[in-house]
Design an enzyme around this catalytic site. Structure first.
Site, PDB file in Angstrom:
ATOM      1  N   LYS A  95       0.861  -1.179   0.000  1.00  0.00           N
ATOM      2  CA  LYS A  95       0.000   0.000   0.000  1.00  0.00           C
ATOM      3  C   LYS A  95       0.900   1.233   0.000  1.00  0.00           C
ATOM      4  O   LYS A  95       1.301   1.739   1.040  1.00  0.00           O
ATOM      5  CB  LYS A  95      -0.909  -0.010   1.240  1.00  0.00           C
ATOM      6  CG  LYS A  95      -2.254   0.735   1.060  1.00  0.00           C
ATOM      7  CD  LYS A  95      -2.123   2.212   0.842  1.00  0.00           C
ATOM      8  CE  LYS A  95      -1.778   2.937   2.124  1.00  0.00           C
ATOM      9  NZ  LYS A  95      -1.710   4.446   1.887  1.00  0.00           N
ATOM     10  N   GLU A 137       8.938  16.443  14.935  1.00  0.00           N
ATOM     11  CA  GLU A 137       9.461  16.281  13.585  1.00  0.00           C
ATOM     12  C   GLU A 137       8.752  17.268  12.653  1.00  0.00           C
ATOM     13  O   GLU A 137       7.568  17.126  12.370  1.00  0.00           O
ATOM     14  CB  GLU A 137       9.249  14.845  13.108  1.00  0.00           C
ATOM     15  CG  GLU A 137       9.876  14.567  11.757  1.00  0.00           C
ATOM     16  CD  GLU A 137       9.726  13.121  11.333  1.00  0.00           C
ATOM     17  OE1 GLU A 137      10.710  12.535  10.845  1.00  0.00           O
ATOM     18  OE2 GLU A 137       8.620  12.564  11.498  1.00  0.00           O
ATOM     19  N   PRO A 194       2.454   8.458  15.152  1.00  0.00           N
ATOM     20  CA  PRO A 194       1.061   8.162  15.537  1.00  0.00           C
ATOM     21  C   PRO A 194       0.442   7.017  14.738  1.00  0.00           C
ATOM     22  O   PRO A 194      -0.275   6.178  15.301  1.00  0.00           O
ATOM     23  CB  PRO A 194       0.335   9.489  15.272  1.00  0.00           C
ATOM     24  CG  PRO A 194       1.393  10.530  15.411  1.00  0.00           C
ATOM     25  CD  PRO A 194       2.630   9.903  14.851  1.00  0.00           C
ATOM     26  N   CYS A 237      13.376  11.291   6.980  1.00  0.00           N
ATOM     27  CA  CYS A 237      13.314  10.957   8.402  1.00  0.00           C
ATOM     28  C   CYS A 237      14.653  11.147   9.090  1.00  0.00           C
ATOM     29  O   CYS A 237      14.728  11.330  10.300  1.00  0.00           O
ATOM     30  CB  CYS A 237      12.818   9.532   8.590  1.00  0.00           C
ATOM     31  SG  CYS A 237      13.866   8.278   7.814  1.00  0.00           S
ATOM     32  N   GLU A 258       9.378   1.806  11.052  1.00  0.00           N
ATOM     33  CA  GLU A 258      10.415   2.833  10.891  1.00  0.00           C
ATOM     34  C   GLU A 258       9.689   4.160  10.911  1.00  0.00           C
ATOM     35  O   GLU A 258       9.001   4.515   9.956  1.00  0.00           O
ATOM     36  CB  GLU A 258      11.191   2.618   9.588  1.00  0.00           C
ATOM     37  CG  GLU A 258      12.528   3.355   9.559  1.00  0.00           C
ATOM     38  CD  GLU A 258      12.404   4.785   9.086  1.00  0.00           C
ATOM     39  OE1 GLU A 258      12.371   5.690   9.972  1.00  0.00           O
ATOM     40  OE2 GLU A 258      12.330   5.016   7.888  1.00  0.00           O
ATOM     41  N   GLY A 306       6.627   5.503   8.272  1.00  0.00           N
ATOM     42  CA  GLY A 306       5.779   6.681   8.279  1.00  0.00           C
ATOM     43  C   GLY A 306       5.793   7.355   9.640  1.00  0.00           C
ATOM     44  O   GLY A 306       6.775   7.267  10.385  1.00  0.00           O
ATOM     45  N   SER A 307       4.696   7.986   9.965  1.00  0.00           N
ATOM     46  CA  SER A 307       4.638   8.786  11.190  1.00  0.00           C
ATOM     47  C   SER A 307       4.476   7.917  12.433  1.00  0.00           C
ATOM     48  O   SER A 307       3.929   6.807  12.386  1.00  0.00           O
ATOM     49  CB  SER A 307       3.480   9.784  11.109  1.00  0.00           C
ATOM     50  OG  SER A 307       2.241   9.115  11.252  1.00  0.00           O
TER      51      SER A 307
END
Length: 485
Positions: free
Chosen positions: A175, A388, A231, A284, A250, A228-229
């Site tokens: 995805k 971030e 949360p 990142c 990650e 990704g993030s």
């Protein structure tokens, strides 16, 4: 207006249309250039079942045969490299030179590296001579993997998941980010041409709450790899806990750069500029907070600002453009919001947003651009030093000594990476060991090898990617003991 391209899902070796679509924008122009499938549970179900069926034969295929297909994939991407470069730049907003120098070469390397790695079996075998038996260890592919990748390095990071996944015998449903789906779609054409069996890799496009969540909770998906993030990573980990699925995360970073007074500034300054602003700061591993020892602070800051002003934002298609467009209108507003916060807190905006004029060609005036921004006078407890930003914004602050900067460098929930600059090897070693992060670069930045592990600690993630980390994630060790006497 440019032609709008319609993408389709790739399931069981075939393209499949979807009756719902999402607009995807060219960040440098602000115009819609793609219609991306808005997939949901139905499309995910088809893809997972295709992957489940394909797993039965792919997981037992000889490593040499899997490697052969993967090498063909790499060769075909290399043959079409410039086509992929142009697509990645237009879809993500990064300059052509960056996609040409970093993103697409790394895609090719991802497949070749893992294709050759699986040809070497170093598993344990032990003879129990006194008991007439032997034990050996076999690595077994886990099953169907859900691979969810971000928008900042679209094909680079997606293939960093696909390549080890299929190399070690798993199959997958991918995805990609709905904001950067073009090169993933193009890669599906390569899979077919390379002879990858249907169902080994499936591509389902869409947004996280629909397609992503359906993939994560599917009972026939055995493991999830997400970049990704933080949360979203927390949400994924919570959803996977009920079935005890393997999870690799990650996540975000708030990476410190530490510059001691004995650092070689001729090497440190240009590298620190790159580590702050390359890919529009949407990495990142970006150095977003720089601690400079106080006796060289003024010199460092003056030279850094001068170099930052040379790192101009502009049309990604132009050869001299250093920095392209941010990914979206919403993300641009978020990044600018941090600069507004700095002003409210009394910090100094030395260059960039609101200080320097941003001159753009007419075709790019609706794009999502922002100049490199350098902020000083920021307190350690400010959100600018804790969160971030993921954009071309760097905070530079002074420090006195080694003990202080270690404490301040660790004063953050994230722990992905750090860079340390000094001519004293003992100091480099001490500071590197004391920083609570997954990777420390000493007198360099972004020097990487897939032979060594990559990943973060604290809120920056869980697990490691790279040769051994990926092997551990996509396989399980099975011990087999045979009594022969």
């Amino acid at each position: 207006m440019a032609t709008v391209r319609m993408l389709e899902n790739f399931i069981d070796g075939r393209l499949e249309a979807c009756d719902r679509h999402i607009d995807s924008y060219n960040p440098s122009t602000g115009e819609v250039h793609l219609k991306v499938p808005d997939s949901g549970q139905e499309e995910v179900e088809k893809a997972v079942q295709a992957a489940r069926i394909a797993f039965e034969s792919w997981s037992i295929r000889a490593p040499k045969e899997r490697a052969s297909v993967m090498m063909k994939i790499a060769d075909l991407v290399e043959k079409r490299a410039e086509e992929f470069v142009i697509a990645e730049s237009s879809d993500q907003g990064k300059p052509l030179w960056l996609a040409r120098a970093v993103d697409i070469p790394r895609v090719i390397e991802n497949f070749r590296f893992f294709a050759t790695a699986i040809l070497h079996n170093l598993e344990l075998c032990e003879q129990h001579m006194d008991r007439g038996a032997m034990s050996y260890v076999q690595r077994m592919p886990v099953g169907v993997a859900g691979l969810i990748s971000p928008w900042n390095l679209p094909l680079y990071l997606l293939t960093f998941k696909i390549a080890p996944c299929i190399a070690f015998g798993c199959t997958c449903v991918c995805k990609p980010s709905e904001m950067t789906s073009l090169t993933a779609f193009m890669l599906c054409e390569v899979f077919v041409e390379a002879g990858l069996p249907p169902g080994v890799v499936n591509m389902v496009f869409g947004v996280g709450p629909r397609a992503g969540e359906a993939l994560v909770v599917h009972p026939d998906v055995n493991l999830i790899s997400f970049t990704g993030s933080t949360p979203v990573g927390q949400r994924i980990m919570s959803l996977c806990s009920e079935k005890l699925k393997k999870v690799s995360l990650e996540l975000g970073g708030k990476n410190p750069g530490i510059v001691f007074s004995d650092a070689d500034l001729e090497a440190c300054l240009p590298t620190s500029i790159k580590s702050s602003f390359v890919n529009q700061g949407e990495v990142c591993l970006t150095t977003s907070r720089i601690y400079v020892q106080e006796d060289i602070f003024d010199e460092f800051l003056k030279r850094f600002i001068g170099l930052a002003r040379q790192w101009e934002a502009g049309d990604p298609g132009e050869g001299d453009t250093k920095m392209g467009a941010l990914i979206s209108k919403e993300h641009l507003a978020k990044v600018k919001g941090y600069v507004d916060l700095a002003r409210k807190e009394g910090a100094t905006i030395n260059c960039g947003e609101g200080v320097d004029e941003l001159v753009l060609p007419d075709k790019n005036k609706k794009g999502y651009f922002m100049p490199p921004t350098v902020i000083t006078g920021v307190k350690d407890e400010s959100r600018l030093m804790k969160e971030e930003v993921f954009g071309p914004v760097v905070c530079i602050v002074p420090f006195r000594d080694e003990a202080e900067v270690i404490r301040r460098g660790n004063n953050c929930d994230y722990g992905l990476a750090a860079s340390v600059w000094s001519s004293n090897v003992g100091r480099l070693t001490r500071v590197a060991q004391a920083l609570r992060v997954g990777t420390v670069w000493c007198n360099t930045w972004m020097l990487r090898s897939m032979n060594v592990p990559f990943g973060g600690v604290k809120m920056s993630g869980l697990g490691r990617e790279g040769l051994h980390g990926s092997e551990s994630f996509y396989t399980e060790q099975k011990t087999i003991c045979i009594k022969y006497q």
